[in-house]
Design an enzyme around this catalytic site. Structure first.
Site, PDB file in Angstrom:
ATOM      1  N   GLN A 292       8.550  12.871  36.917  1.00  0.00           N
ATOM      2  CA  GLN A 292       7.896  12.735  35.667  1.00  0.00           C
ATOM      3  C   GLN A 292       8.460  13.707  34.757  1.00  0.00           C
ATOM      4  OE1 GLN A 292       3.710  13.377  35.187  1.00  0.00           O
ATOM      5  NE2 GLN A 292       3.694  12.655  33.207  1.00  0.00           N
TER       6      GLN A 292
ATOM      7  N   GLY B 168       1.002   8.104  40.911  1.00  0.00           N
ATOM      8  CA  GLY B 168       1.986   7.811  41.895  1.00  0.00           C
ATOM      9  C   GLY B 168       3.279   7.624  41.290  1.00  0.00           C
TER      10      GLY B 168
ATOM     11  N   CYS C 185      -0.143   9.977  44.358  1.00  0.00           N
ATOM     12  CA  CYS C 185      -0.945  11.137  43.681  1.00  0.00           C
ATOM     13  C   CYS C 185      -1.951  10.377  42.813  1.00  0.00           C
ATOM     14  CB  CYS C 185       0.177  11.862  43.091  1.00  0.00           C
ATOM     15  SG  CYS C 185       1.486  10.946  42.212  1.00  0.00           S
TER      16      CYS C 185
HETATM   17  C1  LIG Z   1      -3.053   5.763  29.509  1.00  0.00           C
HETATM   18  C2  LIG Z   1      -2.111   6.990  29.943  1.00  0.00           C
HETATM   19  N1  LIG Z   1      -2.072   7.528  30.894  1.00  0.00           N
HETATM   20  C3  LIG Z   1      -1.145   8.641  30.741  1.00  0.00           C
HETATM   21  C4  LIG Z   1      -0.688   9.646  31.630  1.00  0.00           C
HETATM   22  C5  LIG Z   1      -1.592  10.890  31.820  1.00  0.00           C
HETATM   23  C6  LIG Z   1      -2.153  11.180  30.450  1.00  0.00           C
HETATM   24  C7  LIG Z   1      -3.581  10.673  30.271  1.00  0.00           C
HETATM   25  C8  LIG Z   1      -4.197  11.067  28.979  1.00  0.00           C
HETATM   26  C9  LIG Z   1      -3.378  11.990  28.232  1.00  0.00           C
HETATM   27  C10 LIG Z   1      -2.180  12.387  28.262  1.00  0.00           C
HETATM   28  C11 LIG Z   1      -1.655  12.004  29.637  1.00  0.00           C
HETATM   29  C12 LIG Z   1      -0.650   8.905  33.124  1.00  0.00           C
HETATM   30  C13 LIG Z   1      -0.188   9.958  34.414  1.00  0.00           C
HETATM   31  C14 LIG Z   1      -1.093  10.822  35.069  1.00  0.00           C
HETATM   32  C15 LIG Z   1      -0.657  11.809  36.101  1.00  0.00           C
HETATM   33  C16 LIG Z   1       0.657  11.593  36.416  1.00  0.00           C
HETATM   34  N2  LIG Z   1       1.063  12.683  37.268  1.00  0.00           N
HETATM   35  S1  LIG Z   1       1.262  12.097  38.854  1.00  0.00           S
HETATM   36  O1  LIG Z   1      -0.242  11.698  39.421  1.00  0.00           O
HETATM   37  O2  LIG Z   1       1.736  13.030  39.292  1.00  0.00           O
HETATM   38  O3  LIG Z   1       2.087  10.760  39.160  1.00  0.00           O
HETATM   39  C17 LIG Z   1       1.622  10.943  35.520  1.00  0.00           C
HETATM   40  C18 LIG Z   1       1.170  10.220  34.590  1.00  0.00           C
HETATM   41  C19 LIG Z   1       0.723  10.087  31.520  1.00  0.00           C
HETATM   42  N3  LIG Z   1       1.227  11.254  31.357  1.00  0.00           N
HETATM   43  O4  LIG Z   1       2.426  11.310  30.991  1.00  0.00           O
HETATM   44  C20 LIG Z   1       2.712   9.856  30.730  1.00  0.00           C
HETATM   45  C21 LIG Z   1       3.962   9.368  30.332  1.00  0.00           C
HETATM   46  N4  LIG Z   1       1.531   9.195  31.247  1.00  0.00           N
HETATM   47  N5  LIG Z   1      -0.664   8.698  29.464  1.00  0.00           N
HETATM   48  O5  LIG Z   1      -1.399   7.605  28.688  1.00  0.00           O
END
Ligand SMILES: Cc1nc(C(Cc2ccccc2)(Cc2ccc(NS(=O)(=O)O)cc2)c2noc(C)n2)no1
Length: 306
Positions: free
Chosen positions: A281, A240, A237
Site C-alpha cells: 500500500q 488485506g 491484515c
Molecule cells: C473508508 C476508508 N478506509 C480507508 C483506509 C484506512 C483509513 C481509514 C480512515 C482514515 C484514513 C485511512 C483503509 C485501509 C486500512 C488499513 C490498511 N492497511 S493494511 O491492513 O495493512 O492493508 C490499508 C487500507 C485507507 N488507508 O489508505 C487507503 C487508500 N485507504 N480509507 O478510507
C-alpha cells in the site's frame, strides 16, 4: 492491415528487472534525493488494475461485508463461496486469489474478518482446503478495531457456521508471533489448519527491524512446503492489502534471491495489483521490499541460527 506488429525496443512498462550483481548500485540510486526515484516508481503503480470491475463487492446485499468502503474485491480474481441458496451475494467474500512463485492461486489475500463475515471466512477456509492462515494485524491497533477475534479464545469447540465446527488444539506465543493449531470439522471429515499471527507490524508501515519478519516469512514458507497438496494459504491484515501484499513480496523475493540472478520488484507488485487493489500500500512498504534484497546481498541475515 495484417502487417506483423514488431515491438522494436519495446519498453515493457510492467517490469523493471534488476540483476542481483547490480542491486546495491540501483538501490543507492533509487534512494538518492530522499528516495525521489522510489517515489516515481511507486507512482507508476498507482492506477494499475483500477480499471477492473468490483460489481459483487457493490451489490447491496454485500455492502456490509466490506470492512472499508474503498477496499473492494476485483470480480476477475475474487474468491467465490459455494452459493448456499439463491440469496444474491451468498457467494461473496472480500478476498482475491494472488499468485506466488509456485502457482497462480498460491495465496488468498483477504480483509480482517468482520463479526458478520467470520462464518464466511471459515467457510472459505474449508471450501479452499486452506492449510495455513497468516494474520498480520492485531485485533485492536492504536485503539481501533482492525480485525474480529474470529478464532476461539480457549479449547472449547465452537460452531462457525451451520455445519462447521472449530476447535483450537494448541496456542504458542513467541516473541514476534503466535502459532495456533485449529481443527475444522464438517460431518465426519476433520482438517488441521495452522495460524501464524505476526503481532509487531504497525498499520500502513513497516516493522522497525526486518529480521523478525524475515524469520516469520521463512517459517511460514517452510510450513507451506509441507502442505503442497492442500489449497491456497490465506493471508489477512486489516484491509488485506498493505501488510498482506508486503508479506507476499517477501515470500517471493526470498525464493527469487535463492533461485534467480535477478529480481523484478516493480513487476511483482504490478502483478499483485492486477489481482487486488493497493497490494503493497505505501511507498515505505515498497522500499522495504528493496531493503530486503539489499540486506540479503550484504549478508545481513544469518539463517543458520534458525
Ligand atoms: C473508508 C476508508 N478506509 C480507508 C483506509 C484506512 C483509513 C481509514 C480512515 C482514515 C484514513 C485511512 C483503509 C485501509 C486500512 C488499513 C490498511 N492497511 S493494511 O491492513 O495493512 O492493508 C490499508 C487500507 C485507507 N488507508 O489508505 C487507503 C487508500 N485507504 N480509507 O478510507
Amino acid at each position: 492491415q495484417d502487417r506483423p506488429k514488431i515491438e522494436l525496443n519495446s519498453v515493457d512498462r510492467k517490469s523493471k528487472v534488476i540483476q542481483l550483481v547490480d542491486f546495491k548500485q540501483v538501490y543507492d540510486e533509487l534512494r538518492q534525493d530522499s528516495s525521489y526515484k522510489f517515489a516515481g516508481e511507486f507512482f507508476e503503480l498507482k492506477e494499475v488494475g483500477k480499471d477492473q470491475t468490483t460489481e459483487a463487492s457493490l451489490l447491496s446485499a454485500n455492502r456490509g461485508k466490506n470492512r472499508y468502503t474503498n477496499i473492494l474485491a476485483y470480480d476477475k480474481t475474487r474468491v467465490k463461496l459455494g452459493a448456499t441458496d439463491d440469496d444474491p451475494g451468498s457467494d461473496y467474500i472480500n478476498a482475491n486469489f494472488i499468485a506466488g512463485n509456485n502457482s497462480k492461486r498460491e495465496f488468498i489475500a483477504t480483509q480482517g474478518p468482520l463479526p458478520g463475515t467470520k462464518e464466511d471466512f471459515w467457510r472459505m477456509c474449508w471450501e479452499q482446503n486452506t492449510p495455513i492462515i497468516v494474520a498480520l494485524c492485531q485485533v485492536v491497533e492504536r485503539g481501533r478495531i482492525k480485525c474480529d477475534h474470529y478464532w476461539p479464545y480457549d479449547s472449547d469447540p465452537e460452531w462457525v457456521g451451520s455445519d462447521l465446527q472449530l476447535v483450537m488444539e494448541r496456542e504458542s506465543t513467541l516473541p514476534n508471533w503466535t502459532e495456533r493449531d485449529f481443527i475444522l470439522t464438517k460431518g465426519e471429515t476433520s482438517r488441521r489448519i495452522k495460524q501464524y499471527h505476526f503481532t509487531v507490524w504497525p498499520d500502513n508501515g513497516v516493522p522497525s527491524s526486518l529480521e523478525p519478519l524475515v524469520k516469520f516469512v521463512r517459517q511460514v514458507r517452510f510450513e507451506m512446503n509441507r502442505f503442497l497438496d492442500r489449497g491456497p494459504t490465506i493471508i489477512h491484515c486489516s484491509a488485506g492489502v498493505g501488510r498482506t501484499g508486503t508479506f507476499v513480496g517477501f515470500d517471493r523475493l526470498l525464493q527469487d534471491y535463492e533461485n534467480k540472478s535477478y529480481v523484478d520488484i516493480f513487476g511483482m507488485v504490478y502483478e499483485m495489483r492486477m489481482s487486488r487493489c493497493l497490494m503493497v500500500q505505501t511507498e515505505a512498504q515498497y522500499i522495504c521490499l528493496h531493503e530486503l534484497v539489499y540486506d540479503l546481498q550484504m549478508g545481513k541475515y544469518n539463517f543458520d541460527r534458525d
